[in-house]
Design an enzyme around this catalytic site. Sequence first.
Site, PDB file in Angstrom:
ATOM      1  N   HIS A  75       0.830  -1.183   0.055  1.00  0.00           N
ATOM      2  CA  HIS A  75       0.309   0.121  -0.309  1.00  0.00           C
ATOM      3  C   HIS A  75       0.349   1.223   0.058  1.00  0.00           C
ATOM      4  O   HIS A  75       1.065   2.291  -0.572  1.00  0.00           O
ATOM      5  CB  HIS A  75      -1.289  -0.442   1.071  1.00  0.00           C
ATOM      6  CG  HIS A  75      -1.858  -1.054   0.622  1.00  0.00           C
ATOM      7  ND1 HIS A  75      -3.161  -0.360   0.622  1.00  0.00           N
ATOM      8  CD2 HIS A  75      -2.114  -2.840   1.102  1.00  0.00           C
ATOM      9  CE1 HIS A  75      -4.534  -1.500   0.476  1.00  0.00           C
ATOM     10  NE2 HIS A  75      -3.637  -2.673   0.477  1.00  0.00           N
ATOM     11  N   ASP A  76       2.057   0.719   0.256  1.00  0.00           N
ATOM     12  CA  ASP A  76       2.928   2.220   0.538  1.00  0.00           C
ATOM     13  C   ASP A  76       2.943   2.535  -0.893  1.00  0.00           C
ATOM     14  O   ASP A  76       3.571   3.966  -1.054  1.00  0.00           O
ATOM     15  CB  ASP A  76       4.044   2.286   2.029  1.00  0.00           C
ATOM     16  CG  ASP A  76       5.252   3.137   1.542  1.00  0.00           C
ATOM     17  OD1 ASP A  76       4.516   4.359   1.084  1.00  0.00           O
ATOM     18  OD2 ASP A  76       5.922   3.207   1.675  1.00  0.00           O
ATOM     19  N   SER A  96       5.057   6.730   3.619  1.00  0.00           N
ATOM     20  CA  SER A  96       4.290   7.520   3.549  1.00  0.00           C
ATOM     21  C   SER A  96       3.453   7.758   4.508  1.00  0.00           C
ATOM     22  O   SER A  96       2.894   8.878   5.604  1.00  0.00           O
ATOM     23  CB  SER A  96       3.659   8.395   2.453  1.00  0.00           C
ATOM     24  OG  SER A  96       3.771   7.383   1.095  1.00  0.00           O
ATOM     25  N   ASP A 124      -6.913 -18.631   1.395  1.00  0.00           N
ATOM     26  CA  ASP A 124      -7.017 -19.953   0.936  1.00  0.00           C
ATOM     27  C   ASP A 124      -7.465 -21.098   2.316  1.00  0.00           C
ATOM     28  O   ASP A 124      -7.026 -20.488   3.831  1.00  0.00           O
ATOM     29  CB  ASP A 124      -5.453 -19.973   0.022  1.00  0.00           C
ATOM     30  CG  ASP A 124      -4.601 -20.232   1.083  1.00  0.00           C
ATOM     31  OD1 ASP A 124      -4.598 -20.094   2.545  1.00  0.00           O
ATOM     32  OD2 ASP A 124      -3.515 -20.586   0.493  1.00  0.00           O
ATOM     33  N   THR A 138      -4.568 -22.817   3.890  1.00  0.00           N
ATOM     34  CA  THR A 138      -3.387 -23.207   4.184  1.00  0.00           C
ATOM     35  C   THR A 138      -2.755 -21.106   4.337  1.00  0.00           C
ATOM     36  O   THR A 138      -1.338 -21.387   4.261  1.00  0.00           O
ATOM     37  CB  THR A 138      -2.517 -23.578   3.621  1.00  0.00           C
ATOM     38  OG1 THR A 138      -2.194 -23.105   2.355  1.00  0.00           O
ATOM     39  CG2 THR A 138      -2.812 -25.187   3.777  1.00  0.00           C
TER      40      THR A 138
END
Length: 380
Positions: free
Chosen positions: A69-70, A89, A213, A215
């Site tokens: 996301h950064d 940020s 999933d 695992t």
Amino acid sequence: MLFQTLLSLVTLAVSVNAANYKRVTCPDGNVASNEACCVFFSLRDDLQANLFGGVCGEEAHESLRLAFHDAIGFSKSMGPSAGGGADGSPITFPDVEPNFPANLGIADSVDFLTPFLGAHNVSSGDLIQLAAAVGITNCPGAPRLEFLGGRPPPIAPSIIGLVPEPQDNITSILARMEDGGSFSPAEVVALLSSHSIARSDHVDPTIQAVPFDSTPFVYDTQFFLETLLKGTGFPGTGPNTGEALSPLPLSSGENVGELRLQSDGLFARDSRTACTWQSFINNEKLMASQFQAVMAKLAVIGQNPSKLIDCSEVVPEPLPAVNKPATYPAGKSKADIQQSCFSEPFPTLSTDPGKATLIPHCPPSQGGDADDCDSDEGSL
């Protein structure tokens, strides 16, 4: 004479090169390829001891999500005003980016990483990328990621709308990923292998720690197999925005069924990505090597790599793979697969014995302690 002169020049060049790569002993006793890497050893040890605890748990998952996301907060078309990419940020401006709708949940990782910024002389961008690289080493089967240090402090937060969301269509996601980091469709699929160890809190707000999933505490190819299974239901109150039918919706107590993101289901079946998706099934080495390469690309978005220092020796060796082949969950078979790539044969796989699959809520090392197993939100 000319030969002797050339030989002298070559000898000098080799000597200079050797001097440039002379290893140094850090104050804590670690040996580094560059003195600038010394600070990251203590940060690594602090993260492992006081955040991850050697477990492929939520802190590891969330740190990996935050790194994405950064970094994707960047736009080639809009320029620097859109964001600085992998610059840290979200930590430097915690009242801005964590409040974007697509970033719901990253405030948790910002909060738990911020104290490490004050305790170590590193930038927020380096902290985020190192935390992701260190955290994933606690997930069996994960690749050892590259780590380059030396990112300068961020100048400003990124703008809203740069992080893809699960309800977005594939064309818009691919366009955003190309603009944000020059990622090809195959590279986007490789990035999505992070969903092998991801869980969701916010797609369905009525249930927590919902894996993608069966695992979720092992970096393996089950995610790519199970996303191609026919959906049969929802683990909670679905359908919710960004959610598609799941093949394993069964829940029991803290063991919450599997959630399928709409975008994951579409990527698995889209003609631009389906064959890359299928190629990862039961081919963990390919999946891991492609993820390793694309994460190295992600980690320097918005940065000048020539000004960064390779401190990859700081990253621990990951836990070894469990070496279990991909298998159909109990009760499932090839008949449940919605195959979308036909240029290559679908892998031949066995089916797990027993009753319908229940997915554990906690990593085995946490002994089922639900209080230690809060969840993170998958990207894309």
